[in-house]
Scaffold this motif. Structure first.
Motif, PDB file in Angstrom:
ATOM      1  N   PRO A   1       0.836  -1.203   0.000  1.00 14.75           N
ATOM      2  CA  PRO A   1       0.000   0.000   0.000  1.00 14.75           C
ATOM      3  C   PRO A   1       0.872   1.255   0.000  1.00 14.75           C
ATOM      4  O   PRO A   1       1.947   1.269   0.610  1.00 14.75           O
ATOM      5  N   GLU A   2       0.423   2.281  -0.678  1.00  9.36           N
ATOM      6  CA  GLU A   2       1.217   3.513  -0.770  1.00  9.36           C
ATOM      7  C   GLU A   2       1.058   4.411   0.446  1.00  9.36           C
ATOM      8  O   GLU A   2       1.828   5.349   0.638  1.00  9.36           O
ATOM      9  N   PHE A   3       0.065   4.150   1.292  1.00 13.69           N
ATOM     10  CA  PHE A   3      -0.234   5.035   2.413  1.00 13.69           C
ATOM     11  C   PHE A   3      -0.715   4.209   3.597  1.00 13.69           C
ATOM     12  O   PHE A   3      -1.415   3.219   3.426  1.00 13.69           O
ATOM     13  N   ALA A   4      -0.323   4.599   4.789  1.00 10.29           N
ATOM     14  CA  ALA A   4      -0.797   3.947   6.010  1.00 10.29           C
ATOM     15  C   ALA A   4      -0.990   5.009   7.089  1.00 10.29           C
ATOM     16  O   ALA A   4      -0.206   5.947   7.185  1.00 10.29           O
ATOM     17  N   SER A   5      -2.041   4.858   7.868  1.00  7.75           N
ATOM     18  CA  SER A   5      -2.291   5.776   8.976  1.00  7.75           C
ATOM     19  C   SER A   5      -3.058   5.037  10.066  1.00  7.75           C
ATOM     20  O   SER A   5      -3.555   3.938   9.854  1.00  7.75           O
ATOM     21  N   ALA A   6      -3.161   5.667  11.219  1.00 10.06           N
ATOM     22  CA  ALA A   6      -3.908   5.092  12.332  1.00 10.06           C
ATOM     23  C   ALA A   6      -4.530   6.220  13.135  1.00 10.06           C
ATOM     24  O   ALA A   6      -3.900   7.252  13.354  1.00 10.06           O
ATOM     25  N   ASP A   7      -5.755   6.025  13.548  1.00 14.88           N
ATOM     26  CA  ASP A   7      -6.426   6.975  14.434  1.00 14.88           C
ATOM     27  C   ASP A   7      -6.007   6.623  15.852  1.00 14.88           C
ATOM     28  O   ASP A   7      -6.296   5.530  16.338  1.00 14.88           O
ATOM     29  N   MET A   8      -5.323   7.524  16.503  1.00  9.32           N
ATOM     30  CA  MET A   8      -4.812   7.253  17.845  1.00  9.32           C
ATOM     31  C   MET A   8      -5.917   7.273  18.897  1.00  9.32           C
ATOM     32  O   MET A   8      -5.693   6.882  20.030  1.00  9.32           O
ATOM     33  N   GLY A   9      -7.097   7.723  18.530  1.00  9.02           N
ATOM     34  CA  GLY A   9      -8.208   7.730  19.478  1.00  9.02           C
ATOM     35  C   GLY A   9      -8.071   8.826  20.512  1.00  9.02           C
ATOM     36  O   GLY A   9      -7.341   9.803  20.332  1.00  9.02           O
ATOM     37  N   LYS A  10      -8.761   8.639  21.620  1.00 10.70           N
ATOM     38  CA  LYS A  10      -8.732   9.628  22.705  1.00 10.70           C
ATOM     39  C   LYS A  10      -7.531   9.369  23.610  1.00 10.70           C
ATOM     40  O   LYS A  10      -7.104   8.235  23.775  1.00 10.70           O
ATOM     41  N   PRO A  11      -7.021  10.434  24.219  1.00 11.88           N
ATOM     42  CA  PRO A  11      -5.930  10.245  25.184  1.00 11.88           C
ATOM     43  C   PRO A  11      -6.365   9.332  26.331  1.00 11.88           C
ATOM     44  O   PRO A  11      -7.539   9.302  26.712  1.00 11.88           O
ATOM     45  N   LEU A  12      -5.427   8.585  26.882  1.00 12.88           N
ATOM     46  CA  LEU A  12      -5.737   7.679  27.992  1.00 12.88           C
ATOM     47  C   LEU A  12      -6.359   8.420  29.169  1.00 12.88           C
ATOM     48  O   LEU A  12      -7.219   7.887  29.869  1.00 12.88           O
ATOM     49  N   ALA A  13      -5.950   9.662  29.388  1.00 18.21           N
ATOM     50  CA  ALA A  13      -6.485  10.448  30.510  1.00 18.21           C
ATOM     51  C   ALA A  13      -7.989  10.663  30.354  1.00 18.21           C
ATOM     52  O   ALA A  13      -8.720  10.688  31.338  1.00 18.21           O
ATOM     53  N   GLU A  14      -8.473  10.801  29.118  1.00 28.61           N
ATOM     54  CA  GLU A  14      -9.897  11.011  28.876  1.00 28.61           C
ATOM     55  C   GLU A  14     -10.703   9.724  28.995  1.00 28.61           C
ATOM     56  O   GLU A  14     -11.860   9.739  29.376  1.00 28.61           O
ATOM     57  N   THR A  15     -10.112   8.584  28.654  1.00 28.70           N
ATOM     58  CA  THR A  15     -10.835   7.313  28.685  1.00 28.70           C
ATOM     59  C   THR A  15     -10.764   6.644  30.040  1.00 28.70           C
ATOM     60  O   THR A  15     -11.516   5.728  30.315  1.00 28.70           O
ATOM     61  N   GLY A  16      -9.844   7.064  30.894  1.00 26.25           N
ATOM     62  CA  GLY A  16      -9.687   6.452  32.205  1.00 26.25           C
ATOM     63  C   GLY A  16      -8.862   5.177  32.164  1.00 26.25           C
ATOM     64  O   GLY A  16      -8.615   4.558  33.184  1.00 26.25           O
ATOM     65  N   GLU A  17      -8.440   4.767  30.983  1.00 25.26           N
ATOM     66  CA  GLU A  17      -7.613   3.564  30.862  1.00 25.26           C
ATOM     67  C   GLU A  17      -6.193   3.870  31.306  1.00 25.26           C
ATOM     68  O   GLU A  17      -5.714   4.979  31.169  1.00 25.26           O
ATOM     69  N   GLN A  18      -5.555   2.852  31.811  1.00 28.46           N
ATOM     70  CA  GLN A  18      -4.158   2.969  32.217  1.00 28.46           C
ATOM     71  C   GLN A  18      -3.330   2.052  31.326  1.00 28.46           C
ATOM     72  O   GLN A  18      -3.738   0.938  31.039  1.00 28.46           O
ATOM     73  N   PRO A  19      -2.181   2.503  30.885  1.00 28.42           N
ATOM     74  CA  PRO A  19      -1.339   1.624  30.076  1.00 28.42           C
ATOM     75  C   PRO A  19      -0.834   0.466  30.918  1.00 28.42           C
ATOM     76  O   PRO A  19      -0.681   0.578  32.129  1.00 28.42           O
ATOM     77  N   LEU A  20      -0.597  -0.673  30.278  1.00 28.20           N
ATOM     78  CA  LEU A  20      -0.068  -1.841  30.962  1.00 28.20           C
ATOM     79  C   LEU A  20       1.345  -1.549  31.435  1.00 28.20           C
ATOM     80  O   LEU A  20       2.172  -1.052  30.688  1.00 28.20           O
ATOM     81  N   LYS A  21       1.597  -1.829  32.684  1.00 32.31           N
ATOM     82  CA  LYS A  21       2.926  -1.643  33.238  1.00 32.31           C
ATOM     83  C   LYS A  21       3.496  -3.010  33.580  1.00 32.31           C
ATOM     84  O   LYS A  21       2.855  -3.809  34.248  1.00 32.31           O
ATOM     85  N   VAL A  22       4.676  -3.276  33.096  1.00 34.04           N
ATOM     86  CA  VAL A  22       5.335  -4.553  33.349  1.00 34.04           C
ATOM     87  C   VAL A  22       6.505  -4.287  34.280  1.00 34.04           C
ATOM     88  O   VAL A  22       7.295  -3.378  34.060  1.00 34.04           O
ATOM     89  N   GLY A  23       6.586  -5.093  35.332  1.00 40.81           N
ATOM     90  CA  GLY A  23       7.658  -4.922  36.302  1.00 40.81           C
ATOM     91  C   GLY A  23       8.421  -6.217  36.499  1.00 40.81           C
ATOM     92  O   GLY A  23       8.019  -7.273  36.046  1.00 40.81           O
TER      93      GLY A  23
END
Length: 123
Positions: free
Chosen positions: A84-106
């Motif tokens: 494909p000649e073009f690729a994009s992605a909709d990043m959506g809403k910031p995590l702060a707005e959705t209340g989701e937390q990124p996965l943290k691996v320790g």
């Protein structure tokens, strides 16, 4: 963003917008597939798969390049495939707005004794 090939090898990383030239063939009669991972601080990562497909010009070998172009040159060089000649992605809403937390691996070695006592095994 980061681009990896079928083997998981990073072939390019950079910032958008950007233009990148990728090989469409992986080997004799084998197209290439890439995974694009878009990353932005405060947003969930997004992935897009770029898969090669047979180029319409490949069939032009019947008229222009003959059997040698169709069975040897294009399959060896990857010219029989296109990406494909073009690729994009909709990043959506910031995590702060959705209340989701990124996965943290320790690492367990980084936990205190009290934190280790609260661990629960998961099967």
């Amino acid at each position: 963003f980061e681009i990896t090939d079928k083997n998981g090898t990073v072939v390019h990383s950079g910032n958008t917008p950007s233009t990148v030239t990728l090989k469409s063939g992986k080997g004799y009669f084998s197209g290439q597939t890439y995974t694009l991972r878009f990353k932005k601080e405060g947003y969930p990562d997004k992935t897009v798969e770029l898969d090669s497909s047979l180029s319409g010009w490949y069939w032009g070998n019947i008229l222009l390049g003959g059997v040698i172009g169709m069975l040897i040159v294009d399959p060896l060089t990857g010219a029989m495939y296109k990406l494909p000649e073009f690729a994009s992605a909709d990043m959506g809403k910031p995590l702060a707005e959705t209340g989701e937390q990124p996965l943290k691996v320790g690492v367990i070695d980084d936990l205190t004794a009290a934190q280790r006592e609260r661990l629960v095994p998961v099967n």
